[in-house]
Scaffold this active site. Structure first.
Site, PDB file in Angstrom:
ATOM      1  N   GLU A 215       0.806  -1.222   0.000  1.00  8.95           N
ATOM      2  CA  GLU A 215       0.000   0.000   0.000  1.00  8.95           C
ATOM      3  C   GLU A 215       0.838   1.269   0.000  1.00  8.95           C
ATOM      4  OE1 GLU A 215      -0.569  -2.580   2.002  1.00  8.95           O
ATOM      5  OE2 GLU A 215      -2.586  -3.262   1.524  1.00  8.95           O
ATOM      6  N   HIS A 284      -9.557  -4.497  11.537  1.00  6.60           N
ATOM      7  CA  HIS A 284     -10.263  -4.464  10.252  1.00  6.60           C
ATOM      8  C   HIS A 284     -11.592  -3.725  10.318  1.00  6.60           C
ATOM      9  CE1 HIS A 284      -7.460  -7.683   9.128  1.00  6.60           C
ATOM     10  NE2 HIS A 284      -7.836  -7.513   7.882  1.00  6.60           N
TER      11      HIS A 284
HETATM   12  C1  LIG Z   1      -1.853  -4.150   4.720  1.00  2.98           C
HETATM   13  C2  LIG Z   1      -2.903  -5.088   4.270  1.00  2.98           C
HETATM   14  N1  LIG Z   1      -3.305  -5.063   2.991  1.00  2.98           N
HETATM   15  C3  LIG Z   1      -4.267  -5.909   2.568  1.00  2.98           C
HETATM   16  C4  LIG Z   1      -4.836  -6.794   3.428  1.00  2.98           C
HETATM   17  C5  LIG Z   1      -5.917  -7.734   2.940  1.00  2.98           C
HETATM   18  N2  LIG Z   1      -5.364  -9.075   2.859  1.00  2.98           N
HETATM   19  C6  LIG Z   1      -5.493  -9.943   3.877  1.00  2.98           C
HETATM   20  S1  LIG Z   1      -4.689 -11.351   3.600  1.00  2.98           S
HETATM   21  C7  LIG Z   1      -4.168 -10.857   2.088  1.00  2.98           C
HETATM   22  C8  LIG Z   1      -3.326 -11.779   1.263  1.00  2.98           C
HETATM   23  C9  LIG Z   1      -2.031 -12.105   1.908  1.00  2.98           C
HETATM   24  O1  LIG Z   1      -1.406 -13.147   1.247  1.00  2.98           O
HETATM   25  P1  LIG Z   1      -0.125 -13.885   1.791  1.00  2.98           P
HETATM   26  O2  LIG Z   1       0.800 -12.920   2.438  1.00  2.98           O
HETATM   27  O3  LIG Z   1       0.413 -14.689   0.688  1.00  2.98           O
HETATM   28  O4  LIG Z   1      -0.644 -14.835   2.963  1.00  2.98           O
HETATM   29  P2  LIG Z   1      -1.692 -16.022   2.867  1.00  2.98           P
HETATM   30  O5  LIG Z   1      -3.043 -15.437   2.988  1.00  2.98           O
HETATM   31  O6  LIG Z   1      -1.469 -16.727   1.589  1.00  2.98           O
HETATM   32  O7  LIG Z   1      -1.414 -16.879   4.063  1.00  2.98           O
HETATM   33  C10 LIG Z   1      -4.636  -9.581   1.818  1.00  2.98           C
HETATM   34  C11 LIG Z   1      -4.396  -8.852   0.576  1.00  2.98           C
HETATM   35  C12 LIG Z   1      -4.413  -6.759   4.776  1.00  2.98           C
HETATM   36  N3  LIG Z   1      -4.955  -7.548   5.700  1.00  2.98           N
HETATM   37  N4  LIG Z   1      -3.451  -5.919   5.164  1.00  2.98           N
END
Ligand SMILES: Cc1ncc(C[n+]2csc(CCOP(=O)(O)OP(=O)(O)O)c2C)c(N)n1
Ligand SMILES: [Mg+2]
Lengths: 481, 353
Positions: A215, A284
């Site tokens: 972000e 959130h």
């Molecule tokens: C700063 C931020 N941006 C966006 C999100 C929304 N979000 C939650 S999980 C996620 C994906 C994260 O993927 P990854 O790091 O690969 O972990 P996984 O879910 O695969 O365990 C997103 C975009 C968030 N929680 N925090």
């Protein structure tokens, strides 16, 4: 002949000690030579010659204390003509050659300083549209703004807030080639909340861009692209994650026009769901309305229904300023009438009276408008007619509409989803007290989220949020019922 | 609260025996014997069954909001935490149920947090994404992608500061690996030789975005290279490989040599969260991994092949795990909601006079 003046070590320094002379009368000096040392209680600094010449006279002897800034301390003979010198020193100031730690001890520094100030340029285009400022300089009565008439015969189409936002982006992207959308999951996934549905299909990868989860980085890229004249729409999956990027929203987007003296415009929209979502706990589920509405240089919009979402998002995209556009996840799926017109654009900075009444003024924005309207229905059953004002824009805030209403109802309850202290309601109450104190029949009240991080447990979450019940109770209190 | 405490006490037996593997006299870290293998099997199965049940409770409306299941990735938390020493810390994101179980937290308190009840580890205030246990060295449970990385690095800073020889295991995803704060942390961790093991759970997707679409360098173990942090790619579906890599990394960190990066190649079987239909990948892709790389099946075969456990022994473990999970679910279902008076507690601590 040039006077060497006592320099200031800091903007607040008024006087200092001439600690040491490194030259004596008759010495030849060249620019850059250290000629003296001066001291204050905070710092010591070397004074450099800026011109060539011969030290004709030392006017302030070594060891003299309390030498006022800008007092001539030595006289330099030789060198070039005065006017030339003036220009030389100014050139140096502009090219940054003069070290910041050693202000040039040359003649007429005051004149140089004034030149370094704001150029006598015409104010930037954006500063002329007087409605954005919350400061006294730029407040324009919002009552001059008006929603467009719905053309006779225009169909009202039931549309979800989600689709209204989508349509607004699609229409503006068709209209202006510089408009593009970037954010997490906006393209292939069609939006985490499906707000950008089918935009990739219509506009392609160049204009609908999936970003990594970065972000801070992509918000900064958005601002940079806006500085270069594009019109980015930066989607945050939710505004909770915009906290990673808030530095660029405030330090880069909001302030650059001002910092650049009106040169650099930054037409960018930061949008996404804001406020409470169901059962997702403290990190959130948070309302950032007052955070952004606090910041000069930003416009902040938080619509309730689909027609406003569409008309205001279109206006936001066209606006030459950075706009924070706060949506609400719980409203995305709700349907409202949207007029079917060619170009539905609403004025930023205009509140909307959603229900007329004479008993109490209720102000609200975003999802809280629905609660305020429901509370008004309930209150009507008990003989209290509430006037419900949908703020729509938080900055600039249309306090004219609020004041007008309070002058009629004599009572005020503000409703917001965020925390109370230092909040939107606090601002509204302050303005009403400033401008309509004599019309008030009761101290205004604020309904807001309880002063705790959002709890996860269903019962605590419900207790924490504003509710119809809490609004009704507050209204009865200000109505002494 | 009394209830929560008794519950926790009486149900110690239900905890995964993660800590047993660390007791002296066992094979050294990295080496695995029959008992270790059986324990890995049991702990992974516990996580799998626990998550399946959590998914079911979500479907019944007993769990709300976001709920991210760990199914498919069990070998990582189990393998890494099998070398956790008393006092080591663990921190991760929101996909945290598996780590908590692997750290030895009581399945009851984890499940009760999922249902938002008073006996949950955060008294119902945190939910799925926000649980903590100072006792187990588990520091959350964080909802902001990447946010846990500097926090874990800070835990390591405290270890170095106190010279206590402890290691902070800091987990994050392939998506999180693109956040700027990860690299700010990497730099400080190596610069100051902080005892942190970065465990990147590369499950190939960040929500709907595959790693190829989000990352210019998809070999995440190389991401520390410009900070001089050693990194290794590990088969995250093989619990023994995970354990061995973790042992090496932890030894590096513990001996004062600084951080270490382990990129665990893994896969999540379910959608990103309960509400994700996961249309961005094919059914075949998921089935292929389940069929050929499943960490539990894989270990089960090995146990049988090497004669460590017969069908009956494995069935007994299955039965035990099922019982623990059923008990946790029932506990979580019947535990009361927190009292309204809890709304305003835990916002501040009273300052010492
Ligand atoms: C700063 C931020 N941006 C966006 C999100 C929304 N979000 C939650 S999980 C996620 C994906 C994260 O993927 P990854 O790091 O690969 O972990 P996984 O879910 O695969 O365990 C997103 C975009 C968030 N929680 N925090
Ligand atoms: Mg991932």
């Amino acid at each position: 002949m040039t006077d060497v003046l006592m320099p200031a070590l800091s903007p607040t320094m008024e006087e200092g000690t001439l600690a040491k002379w490194h030259v004596k009368e008759g010495d030849n000096v060249r620019s850059g030579d250290v000629i003296a040392e001066i001291e204050t209680d905070k710092a010591t600094m070397e004074v450099e010659a800026v011109d060539e010449g011969v030290i004709e006279a030392i006017l302030v002897p070594e060891g003299t204390e309390e030498v006022k800034v800008n007092t001539p301390i030595a006289r330099l003979a030789g060198g070039t003509a005065e006017t030339d010198k003036g220009e030389t020193s100014q050139d140096k100031a502009e090219t940054g050659e003069t070290s910041a730690a050693a202000p040039a001890p040359v003649a007429k520094p005051a004149a140089d300083e004034s030149k370094a100030g704001a150029p006598e340029k015409a104010p930037p285009e954006t500063a002329e549209t007087k409605s954005q400022g919350e400061g006294p300089a730029a407040v324009v009565p919002a009552r001059t703004l008006k929603d467009p008439e719905v053309p006779a015969g225009a169909k009202l189409v039931k549309t979800t807030v989600r689709d209204a936002l989508r349509d607004a982006m699609a229409e503006e992207m068709r209209r202006d080639e510089g408009v593009f959308l970037m954010g997490e999951e906006v393209a292939q996934y069609q939006g985490a909340y499906k707000v950008s549905r089918e935009l990739l299909q219509e506009f392609g990868e160049r204009r609908v861009i999936d970003t990594p989860i970065t972000e801070y980085g992509f918000a900064g890229l958005g601002v940079g692209a806006a500085m270069a004249g594009l019109k980015p729409i930066v989607e945050f999956m939710t505004f909770n994650f915009a906290m990673q990027a808030i530095d660029h929203i405030i330090n880069s987007a909001a302030k650059t026009l001002y910092m650049s003296g009106g040169q650099i415009k930054c037409s960018v929209v930061f949008r996404g769901p804001n406020g409470a979502a169901a059962r997702v706990a403290a990190q959130h589920s948070q309302d950032y309305s007052s955070w952004y509405a606090h910041v000069p240089g930003l416009k902040v919009i938080a619509p309730y229904d689909a027609a406003d979402a569409k008309g205001l998002l279109k206006a936001a995209i066209r606006d030459p300023n950075p706009v924070v556009f706060l949506e609400h996840e719980m409203l995305y799926g709700q349907e409202f009438d949207v007029p079917e017109t060619d170009d539905w654009v609403l004025p930023i900075g205009k509140a909307k009276v959603r229900r007329e009444g004479s008993g109490v003024t209720l102000t609200a924005h975003s999802r809280m408008v629905g609660l305020a309207l429901a509370a008004a229905e309930e209150l009507a059953g008990e003989g209290i007619e509430a006037e419900v004002i949908d703020l729509r824009t938080l900055r600039p805030l249309d306090h004219e509409t609020i004041l007008e209403s309070v002058k009629k109802t004599n009572r005020l309850v503000s409703v917001e989803e965020g925390w109370g202290p230092m909040g939107v309601g606090a601002e509204i109450v302050a303005r009403v007290v400033e401008h309509a104190f004599d019309w008030l029949d009761a101290p205004p009240l604020r309904v807001h989220q309880e002063d705790v991080p959002m709890p996860y447990a269903a019962n605590l979450e419900a207790l924490s949020l504003p509710s119809v019940e809490k609004i009704v109770k507050a209204v009865k209190q200000v109505a002494y019922k | 609260m009394a209830r929560a405490q008794t519950a926790r006490k009486t149900n110690n037996a239900a905890r995964p025996a993660a800590k047993a593997a660390k007791t002296p006299g066992k094979p050294g870290p990295g080496k695995v014997g029959k008992d270790d293998l059986l324990k890995f099997y049991r702990d992974m199965l516990l996580i799998r069954r626990f998550e399946e049940r959590a998914g079911q409770l979500y479907g019944m409306g007993l769990i709300g909001g976001f709920c991210h299941l760990y199914i498919g990735q069990e070998a990582i938390a189990v393998g890494v935490q099998s070398i956790q020493e008393e006092g080591d810390q663990v921190i991760t994101g929101y996909r945290d149920h598996g780590h908590m179980l692997a750290c030895g937290m009581d399945p009851r308190e984890v499940m009760a947090e999922l249902t938002g009840r008073i006996d949950g580890s955060s008294k119902g205030k945190g939910g799925s994404m926000h649980m903590f246990s100072t006792e187990a060295g588990f520091y959350g449970g964080h909802g902001i992608v990447g946010g846990q990385v500097p926090l874990g690095t800070g835990l390591a800073l405290a270890n170095k500061y106190r010279k206590n020889g402890k290691v902070a295991f800091t987990y994050f995803g392939d998506g999180a690996a693109n956040q700027g704060q990860v690299y700010e942390s990497f730099n400080m961790a190596e610069l100051w030789s902080l005892p942190v093991v970065y465990v990147i759970e590369n499950n190939q997707y960040a929500m709907g975005t595959s790693i190829e679409r989000s990352s210019s360098e998809t070999h995440l173990y190389k991401r520390g290279a410009s900070f001089r942090i050693p990194g290794e790619e590990v088969d995250g579906m093989d619990v023994v490989a995970v354990r061995q890599a973790a042992a090496k990394a932890a030894a590096h960190a513990r001996s004062g040599e600084g951080p270490y990066i382990l990129e665990m190649k893994t896969y999540r079987y379910r959608g990103h969260s309960m509400s994700d239909p996961a249309k961005y990948r094919t059914r075949e892709e998921v089935d292929e991994v389940r069929k050929t790389r499943d960490p539990i099946d894989h270990l089960q075969e090995r146990l049988e092949k090497e004669g460590h456990a017969d069908d009956a022994a494995l069935k007994a473990i299955d039965a035990e795990v099922k019982k623990i999970v059923a008990d946790a679910a029932e506990f979580a279902r019947t535990s009361p909601e927190p009292p309204a008076s809890d709304l305003y507690t835990d916002v501040y601590l009273e300052a010492a006079q």
